[in-house]
Every structure is written in structure tokens, then in C-alpha cells.
Design a protein around this motif. Structure first.
Motif, PDB file in Angstrom:
ATOM      1  N   THR A   1      53.615-126.112  80.697  1.00 42.34           N
ATOM      2  CA  THR A   1      54.184-126.908  79.372  1.00 42.34           C
ATOM      3  C   THR A   1      53.570-125.954  78.056  1.00 42.34           C
ATOM      4  OG1 THR A   1      53.935-129.091  80.217  1.00 42.34           O
ATOM      5  CG2 THR A   1      54.085-129.061  78.087  1.00 42.34           C
ATOM      6  N   ILE A   2      52.161-125.763  78.204  1.00 43.09           N
ATOM      7  CA  ILE A   2      51.954-124.798  76.987  1.00 43.09           C
ATOM      8  C   ILE A   2      52.735-123.408  77.055  1.00 43.09           C
ATOM      9  CG2 ILE A   2      50.012-123.408  76.047  1.00 43.09           C
ATOM     10  CD1 ILE A   2      48.422-125.520  77.363  1.00 43.09           C
ATOM     11  N   ILE A   3      52.950-122.882  78.184  1.00 44.60           N
ATOM     12  CA  ILE A   3      53.763-121.553  78.248  1.00 44.60           C
ATOM     13  C   ILE A   3      55.137-121.885  77.612  1.00 44.60           C
ATOM     14  CG2 ILE A   3      55.011-120.039  79.743  1.00 44.60           C
ATOM     15  CD1 ILE A   3      52.193-120.141  81.199  1.00 44.60           C
ATOM     16  N   LEU A   4      55.853-122.991  78.039  1.00 43.98           N
ATOM     17  CA  LEU A   4      57.168-123.503  77.476  1.00 43.98           C
ATOM     18  C   LEU A   4      57.069-123.777  76.050  1.00 43.98           C
ATOM     19  CD1 LEU A   4      58.729-125.702  80.379  1.00 43.98           C
ATOM     20  CD2 LEU A   4      59.316-123.566  79.757  1.00 43.98           C
ATOM     21  N   SER A   5      56.349-124.188  75.608  1.00 41.39           N
ATOM     22  CA  SER A   5      56.003-124.553  73.984  1.00 41.39           C
ATOM     23  C   SER A   5      55.864-123.298  73.461  1.00 41.39           C
ATOM     24  CB  SER A   5      54.748-125.455  73.806  1.00 41.39           C
ATOM     25  OG  SER A   5      54.907-126.635  74.525  1.00 41.39           O
TER      26      SER A   5
ATOM     27  N   ILE B   1      48.396-121.460  70.132  1.00 42.63           N
ATOM     28  CA  ILE B   1      49.111-121.805  71.385  1.00 42.63           C
ATOM     29  C   ILE B   1      48.233-120.894  72.362  1.00 42.63           C
ATOM     30  CG2 ILE B   1      50.852-121.648  72.840  1.00 42.63           C
ATOM     31  CD1 ILE B   1      52.661-121.994  70.107  1.00 42.63           C
ATOM     32  N   ASP B   2      48.143-119.786  72.158  1.00 41.83           N
ATOM     33  CA  ASP B   2      47.262-118.957  73.101  1.00 41.83           C
ATOM     34  C   ASP B   2      45.987-119.379  73.577  1.00 41.83           C
ATOM     35  OD1 ASP B   2      49.689-117.328  73.211  1.00 41.83           O
ATOM     36  OD2 ASP B   2      48.519-115.713  72.195  1.00 41.83           O
ATOM     37  N   ALA B   3      45.165-119.862  72.478  1.00 42.22           N
ATOM     38  CA  ALA B   3      43.843-120.423  72.855  1.00 42.22           C
ATOM     39  C   ALA B   3      43.994-121.772  73.771  1.00 42.22           C
ATOM     40  CB  ALA B   3      43.150-120.824  71.405  1.00 42.22           C
ATOM     41  N   ALA B   4      44.811-122.735  73.177  1.00 42.91           N
ATOM     42  CA  ALA B   4      45.060-123.498  74.256  1.00 42.91           C
ATOM     43  C   ALA B   4      45.298-123.370  75.607  1.00 42.91           C
ATOM     44  CB  ALA B   4      46.019-124.504  73.892  1.00 42.91           C
ATOM     45  N   LEU B   5      46.092-122.302  75.966  1.00 39.34           N
ATOM     46  CA  LEU B   5      46.500-121.625  77.279  1.00 39.34           C
ATOM     47  C   LEU B   5      45.323-121.289  77.757  1.00 39.34           C
ATOM     48  CD1 LEU B   5      48.905-121.262  79.280  1.00 39.34           C
ATOM     49  CD2 LEU B   5      49.279-119.238  78.066  1.00 39.34           C
TER      50      LEU B   5
END
Length: 125
Positions: free
Chosen positions: A74-78, A33-37
């Protein structure tokens, strides 16, 4: 005669190998998730610079940047939801036969700042 423990006092039979596997998957999930962010933020920066380089009209750039911001949000909410899942799984784990290990940072309130975590931002006047 042995007394039968109450249902809420019975420990759930979690194998240590399963616990380790789940723990690795949870922390691997944060990494993904952090990599995507991070990728989304880098992409946003590149798009802002590219828009400036090519002279993109402000209203078109605005729409693009707003979409990228929503994507990052959205990534942060995920990630926040993933943390909720992790906390719930940790509470369940506390009712298992596996000893205390793995996720010592869960408690009510804000997590403490440690040497491993960055210092909080200061307010500058």
C-alpha cells in the motif's frame, strides 16, 4: 495592434517562491513516504525474527507477515500515486513563467541510471 495570445500559449503566473515551496514539499513527501516504507520493512524483519524466537505457530506468523506485506504494498502504491501527482504538477509547471529548473528527470519512459541513483540489479544465473 498587439495580438492576444491563444489560451494555450499564455503562461501561468507562478511566483518563483511558490515554485520553490512546492518543490521542497514534493521532495519532502518522497522522504516521508520512503521513511514509512523503510520503517515497515524493518518492522517486518523484526517481526519475522521475533516470531522465530518465540516459536510462533506458522499459520499465525503467515497471517501477520501477509498483513505486513500488504501494508508495504500500500505504501508503494501510494508512492506511485504521489509520483503521478508530481509528474502532473511538473507538466503544469512547464506552462508557467518559472524558467526550467527543479525536476529535470521527468520524461516519457524509464528514468536513466545516474551516478546519484543505484545501479540496476543484474540477473544472476
Amino acid at each position: 495592434m498587439a495580438q492576444t495570445p491563444k489560451p494555450d500559449e499564455q503562461l501561468l503566473p507562478l511566483a518563483r517562491e511558490r515554485f520553490i515551496s512546492l518543490t521542497e514539499q514534493l521532495f519532502g513527501g518522497y522522504g516521508k513516504i520512503d521513511a514509512a516504507l523503510a520503517h515497515t520493512f524493518r518492522l517486518a524483519g523484526e517481526m519475522v525474527e521475533t516470531a522465530d524466537e518465540i516459536g510462533l505457530e506458522p499459520q499465525i506468523g503467515q497471517a501477520l507477515f501477509a498483513d505486513l506485506t500488504r501494508c508495504a504494498d500500500t505504501i508503494i502504491l501510494s508512492r506511485q500515486q504521489f509520483l503521478k501527482v508530481h509528474r502532473r504538477a511538473h507538466k503544469i509547471r512547464q506552462s508557467t513563467t518559472v524558467g526550467w529548473e527543479g525536476c529535470p528527470f521527468f520524461f516519457d519512459g524509464e528514468p536513466p541510471v545516474t551516478a546519484a541513483s543505484p545501479a540496476p540489479l543484474r540477473s544472476v544465473a
